[in-house]
Design an enzyme around this catalytic site. Structure first.
Site, PDB file in Angstrom:
ATOM      1  N   LYS A   1      95.342  26.975  -6.901  1.00 31.55           N
ATOM      2  CA  LYS A   1      95.242  28.256  -6.198  1.00 31.55           C
ATOM      3  C   LYS A   1      93.906  28.283  -5.477  1.00 31.55           C
ATOM      4  O   LYS A   1      92.968  27.596  -5.880  1.00 31.55           O
ATOM      5  CB  LYS A   1      95.301  29.411  -7.206  1.00 31.55           C
TER       6      LYS A   1
ATOM      7  N   ASP B   1      99.429  33.653   0.245  1.00 36.25           N
ATOM      8  CA  ASP B   1      99.403  34.547  -0.916  1.00 36.25           C
ATOM      9  C   ASP B   1      98.939  35.911  -0.386  1.00 36.25           C
ATOM     10  O   ASP B   1      99.114  36.184   0.812  1.00 36.25           O
ATOM     11  CB  ASP B   1      98.473  33.974  -1.995  1.00 36.25           C
TER      12      ASP B   1
END
Ligand code: NAD
Length: 420
Positions: free
Chosen positions: A109, A149
């Site tokens: 991430k 995201d």
């Protein structure tokens, strides 16, 4: 988003989840320690020229949690509250999500501490390109593949793809997924999360003998995930969506809502409230409706110890990430509510991201029908594996999903051994 207290620290929660599942699957202590540690973390502080000509320094992260099963996969988030521990936790969860879906990926991430709502498109492009070049040594189709995201989108991915490609001297579409179709994105990626969630619900209903045709549904959150699943569950499964909501409130009609018309109303007015023929309902009351299927598709921590005992739905499908607290999970399990955990229920997005990467690597693109059929197969197989595992250990579906995911990564580590 991350709180500062140790209790709300998402990485502490992520590590606790590994401890819980370690007991269920009898995991070796050494491997448990490996799985509780992010493999590689990069912090970058980089300058961006703002619109007024001044320089401002931003901080960003890329965490590669585990790559035992393949290249890392995970989104990039732009938000003022991004923190290293939040990125670590999200990277861990991506590892389990890819593993439970049996995608040949590890988890990662990234994030940049910034407020994109206060930035012009030009500033966002400069920030994105500089961040991309700062993390360029870590990313690549064989190494780590970012995706959108919170507050990043297909345009952000196009800038990252271009920056990386300029540095290489040739186009590298497989470096990111969630790109526009014109530059190597996949058909079906836009609606993949909602579509995957719909397939998971269909499989769960089949297993417990619930007819989806005519089943009543409530959806909290009417964004990318929520509106698509509301639409598809009514059109493709014939279910009756009686309530939907967004941040401003919800609407309810026990005869069912015409979701295409609700979408048009939301596009016109910016909210679902005020939709003709429906009555108002609060987000809290929507969760407690007497429906067959409840789909939280907005925020985390919506079903808690305070309201879990009032949930009447037979199936709760977590289109959102983290909508149910661990305490609420226990109550729902006791009440025999089937919860489809986030790492399964919303994994349609990353599954079609995987298809996008495969298409980019092959330079051969599939029609939408093929994408959807393959997604359907992956969702059905993964749901069955999760439900079978939960049954085998006598645990809820979330622990069943973690048991599969953690065991697969542990097996990869065991088979590969420790270098050198
Ligand atoms: P989005 O921004 O498109 O939609 C979010 C929706 O939730 C909006 O309708 C918003 O009004 C509503 N909302 C916000 N606050 C609310 C509140 N307090 N009560 C009720 N509704 C509220 O976001 P999205 O992409 O649909 O993501 C929603 C959830 O799904 C998130 O948890 C996200 O992490 C998860 N998810 C999304 C994807 C994807 O591909 N979009 C993939 C995996 C997981």
């Amino acid at each position: 988003m991350a709180g500062e207290g140790a209790q709300n620290n998402p990485f502490e929660i992520a590590k606790k989840q590994i401890d819980i599942v370690a007991k269920v699957i009898n995991l070796n202590d050494g491997i448990r320690e490996i799985l509780k540690s992010p493999k590689r973390e990069l912090t970058v502080n980089f300058p961006v020229r703002m619109d007024n000509g001044e320089y401002k320094v931003f901080t960003g992260y890329r965490v590669q949690y585990n790559m035992a099963r393949g290249p890392c996969k995970g989104g990039i988030r732009y938000h003022p509250q991004v923190s290293l521990d939040e990125v670590r936790a999200l990277a861990a969860w991506m590892t389990w999500k890819c593993s439970v879906m049996n995608l040949p990926y590890g988890g990662a991430k990234g994030g940049v501490i910034c407020n994109p709502k206060e930035m012009s498109k030009g500033t966002l492009e400069r920030l994105t390109r500089r961040f991309a070049s700062e993390i360029a040594p870590l990313i690549g189709p064989e190494m780590d593949v970012p995706a959108p995201d919170v507050y990043t989108d297909s345009q952000t991915m196009a800038w990252i793809m271009d920056t990386y490609s300029m540095q290489k001297g040739f186009s590298v579409p497989g470096v990111v997924t969630g790109k526009p179709i014109a530059i190597g994105g996949s058909e079906g990626r836009g609606e993949a999360t909602g579509r995957g969630c719909m397939y998971a619900i269909r499989e769960a209903a089949k297993r417990q003998g619930l007819k989806t045709k005519g089943a009543t549904v409530a959806v909290q959150g009417f964004g990318n995930a929520g509106s698509v699943v509301a639409n598809l569950i009514s059109k493709e499964l014939g279910s009756k969506v009686v309530a939907v909501s967004d941040s401003r409130g919800g609407i309810y009609n026990k005869e069912g809502l015409d979701i295409t018309k609700v979408e048009a109303h939301k596009a016109k007015t910016g909210q679902v409230e005020g939709f003709p023929g429906a009555q108002k309902i609060s987000n809290e009351d929507l969760l407690k409706l007497d429906v067959d299927i409840l789909i939280p598709a907005a925020l985390e921590n919506q079903i808690t110890s305070k309201n879990a005992s009032q949930i009447k739905a037979k199936i709760v499908a977590e289109a959102a990430n983290g909508p149910t607290t661990p305490e609420a999970d226990e109550v729902l399990f006791k009440n025999k509510t089937t919860v489809l955990p986030d790492i399964l229920a919303n994994a349609g997005g990353v599954t079609v991201s995987y298809f996008e990467w495969v298409q980019d690597l092959q330079g051969y693109f599939w029609p939408e029908k093929d994408v959807n059929e393959r997604l359907e197969a992956v969702m059905a197989q993964s749901y069955k594996a999760v439900a079978d595992t939960a049954e085998k250990y006598g645990v809820n579906n979330r622990t069943g999903a973690y048991a599969i995911a953690v065991d697969r990564v542990a097996t990869a580590i065991r088979l590969r051994g420790i270098y050198p």
